[in-house]
Motif scaffolding. Structure first.
Motif, mmCIF file in Angstrom:
data_model
loop_
_atom_site.group_PDB
_atom_site.id
_atom_site.type_symbol
_atom_site.label_atom_id
_atom_site.label_comp_id
_atom_site.label_asym_id
_atom_site.label_seq_id
_atom_site.Cartn_x
_atom_site.Cartn_y
_atom_site.Cartn_z
ATOM 1 N N ASN A 30 0.768 -1.022 0.060
ATOM 2 C CA ASN A 30 -0.054 -0.157 0.020
ATOM 3 C C ASN A 30 0.784 1.350 0.011
ATOM 4 O O ASN A 30 0.517 2.172 -0.488
ATOM 5 N N SER A 31 1.894 1.355 0.809
ATOM 6 C CA SER A 31 2.783 2.417 0.721
ATOM 7 C C SER A 31 3.596 2.719 -0.629
ATOM 8 O O SER A 31 3.384 3.833 -1.205
ATOM 9 N N TRP A 32 3.831 1.542 -1.259
ATOM 10 C CA TRP A 32 4.285 1.663 -2.592
ATOM 11 C C TRP A 32 3.369 2.347 -3.677
ATOM 12 O O TRP A 32 3.671 3.243 -4.380
ATOM 13 N N SER A 33 2.281 1.849 -3.351
ATOM 14 C CA SER A 33 1.180 1.995 -4.546
ATOM 15 C C SER A 33 0.680 3.686 -4.155
ATOM 16 O O SER A 33 0.373 4.105 -5.328
ATOM 17 N N ALA A 34 0.741 3.818 -2.992
ATOM 18 C CA ALA A 34 0.218 5.533 -2.664
ATOM 19 C C ALA A 34 1.334 6.271 -3.118
ATOM 20 O O ALA A 34 1.069 7.428 -3.930
ATOM 21 N N ASP A 35 2.738 6.001 -3.066
ATOM 22 C CA ASP A 35 3.604 6.774 -3.853
ATOM 23 C C ASP A 35 3.798 6.682 -5.475
ATOM 24 O O ASP A 35 3.775 7.830 -6.017
ATOM 25 N N PHE A 36 3.180 5.367 -5.960
ATOM 26 C CA PHE A 36 3.225 5.472 -7.344
ATOM 27 C C PHE A 36 1.777 6.309 -7.833
ATOM 28 O O PHE A 36 2.082 6.857 -9.020
ATOM 29 N N ALA A 37 0.808 6.279 -7.121
ATOM 30 C CA ALA A 37 -0.305 7.091 -7.647
ATOM 31 C C ALA A 37 0.021 8.689 -7.606
ATOM 32 O O ALA A 37 -0.602 9.460 -8.358
ATOM 33 N N ALA A 38 0.785 8.889 -6.398
ATOM 34 C CA ALA A 38 1.161 10.420 -6.334
ATOM 35 C C ALA A 38 1.809 10.727 -7.436
ATOM 36 O O ALA A 38 1.774 12.007 -7.997
ATOM 37 N N ARG A 39 2.784 10.006 -8.106
ATOM 38 C CA ARG A 39 3.722 10.281 -9.009
ATOM 39 C C ARG A 39 3.220 9.915 -10.615
ATOM 40 O O ARG A 39 3.591 10.188 -11.514
ATOM 41 N N THR A 40 2.075 9.296 -10.205
ATOM 42 C CA THR A 40 1.362 8.957 -11.684
ATOM 43 C C THR A 40 -0.317 9.419 -11.763
ATOM 44 O O THR A 40 -0.961 8.651 -11.116
ATOM 45 N N PRO A 41 -0.419 10.554 -12.056
ATOM 46 C CA PRO A 41 -1.540 11.288 -11.895
ATOM 47 C C PRO A 41 -3.015 10.265 -12.663
ATOM 48 O O PRO A 41 -4.175 10.451 -12.204
ATOM 49 N N ASP A 42 -2.753 9.747 -13.643
ATOM 50 C CA ASP A 42 -3.655 9.103 -14.214
ATOM 51 C C ASP A 42 -3.777 7.637 -13.790
ATOM 52 O O ASP A 42 -4.932 6.669 -14.220
ATOM 53 N N CYS A 43 -3.263 7.186 -12.618
ATOM 54 C CA CYS A 43 -3.422 5.953 -11.932
ATOM 55 C C CYS A 43 -4.304 6.270 -10.805
ATOM 56 O O CYS A 43 -4.284 6.996 -9.922
ATOM 57 N N LEU A 44 -5.416 5.420 -10.768
ATOM 58 C CA LEU A 44 -6.416 5.229 -9.718
ATOM 59 C C LEU A 44 -5.537 4.886 -8.253
ATOM 60 O O LEU A 44 -4.967 3.536 -8.477
ATOM 61 N N HIS A 45 -5.602 5.545 -7.410
ATOM 62 C CA HIS A 45 -4.872 5.002 -6.076
ATOM 63 C C HIS A 45 -5.437 3.635 -5.716
ATOM 64 O O HIS A 45 -6.630 3.616 -5.296
ATOM 65 N N THR A 46 -4.505 2.638 -5.502
ATOM 66 C CA THR A 46 -4.980 1.317 -5.325
ATOM 67 C C THR A 46 -4.329 0.681 -3.972
ATOM 68 O O THR A 46 -3.068 1.254 -3.834
ATOM 69 N N SER A 47 -5.260 -0.010 -3.218
ATOM 70 C CA SER A 47 -4.638 -0.482 -2.134
ATOM 71 C C SER A 47 -5.207 -2.030 -2.024
ATOM 72 O O SER A 47 -5.801 -2.585 -2.860
#
Length: 295
Positions: free
Chosen positions: A93-110
């Motif tokens: 979840n921590s990785w995915s939150a960071d990925f979503a923050a730097r990838t605006p077209d990605c829906l934040h996934t957990s």
């Protein structure tokens, strides 16, 4: 399809339907070391993939994969992550939150796993704005109604956050796969917004029944109707009228990059069902835009 014809087909598909973009609710972006292990498992044709040869079509670095997906006109997508053991979900979840923050077209996934700390990190994920959860019952090997998840499901039900859940028995059955565990879960948490991955393959009829009985249940088309899936778990053609009738609750998913065929084939497989342009527009864009409040 070659790389060039694949891109041409997807571009033509969008233009024919007048789509502003494709929304893909089932794409995999995860920590590189985890993704490489996933690819290695596919390469071994292990039991979890039904001992089938499964070449990875888009085995590229992260930025190349993002460029490829955007090149297809995908305007929003996910980073489907899932743990296979305890003490892994919070890190993912921590990785995915960071990925979503730097990838605006990605829906934040957990994601989550039945373990004592799950309510705490799921609550944190919801508070940080996660848009979607992903579970993989076959890989995680747990009952979705495990008592350790009672508080988690309550939180998610109250939040109304969708959960993509791989719960069908394909490509290989597990102890807790199939419709019965999902029916048991929905009996206790009837307002959950579950998105049944792969339309519940191969238990298509049973999961269509569940969707008909529960207005909050949706299905994603991930790998469905493709030549690859049809060879092993063909969709019963008698059920296509129900697929048409549920057109407002079906979302496009691809499983990119972990697919053994070009991306465009997933769209072609839907188009050749001949369920109509309105159905295709809803499935490939409008339904997800409504569910996730996207422009």
């Amino acid at each position: 399809m070659t790389a060039g014809t694949d891109l041409d087909y997807v571009t033509g598909f969008r233009e024919r339907l007048g789509l502003p973009g494709i929304i893909d609710v089932h794409t995999h972006f995860m920590p590189e070391q985890v993704l490489r292990k996933v690819w290695t498992y596919f390469d071994t044709a292990g039991p979890l993939v039904g001992h089938r040869e499964w070449p990875i079509t888009y085995r590229d670095e992260e930025q190349v994969r993002l460029k490829t997906l955007r090149g297809f006109g995908v305007s929003a997508f996910t980073s489907m992550i899932y743990p296979h053991k305890p003490d892994m979900a919070a890190w993912l979840n921590s990785w995915s939150a960071d990925f979503a923050a730097r990838t605006p077209d990605c829906l934040h996934t957990s994601t989550f796993y039945p373990e004592p700390g799950a309510p705490e990190y799921v609550r944190a994920a919801l508070e940080s704005g996660t848009r979607i959860f992903k579970l993989h019952i076959q890989v995680g090997h747990y009952h979705p109604a495990d008592p350790l998840l009672d508080e988690v499901w309550g939180l998610i039900q109250d939040a109304g956050t969708p959960v993509v859940i791989h719960c069908g028995s394909g490509p290989a059955a597990g102890e807790f796969t199939g419709p019965e565990p999902i029916t048991a879960l929905l009996r206790r948490f009837p307002r959950l917004r579950l998105i049944i991955a792969h339309m519940g393959a191969p238990e298509y009829r049973e999961f269509l029944d569940i969707a008909h009985a529960h207005a909050g249940v949706l299905l994603d088309t991930t790998m469905n109707f493709t030549d690859f899936f049809e060879a092993a778990d063909p969709f019963p053609t008698a059920e296509l009228p129900r697929v048409r009738d549920l057109g407002d609750r079906i979302l496009f998913g691809s499983d990119f990059p972990n697919i053994p065929y070009p991306y465009g084939h997933a769209l072609f497989a839907l188009e050749r069902l001949d369920l109509g342009d309105d159905w295709l527009r809803a499935v490939c864009h409008d339904n997800a835009a409504r569910v996730f409040t996207l422009g």
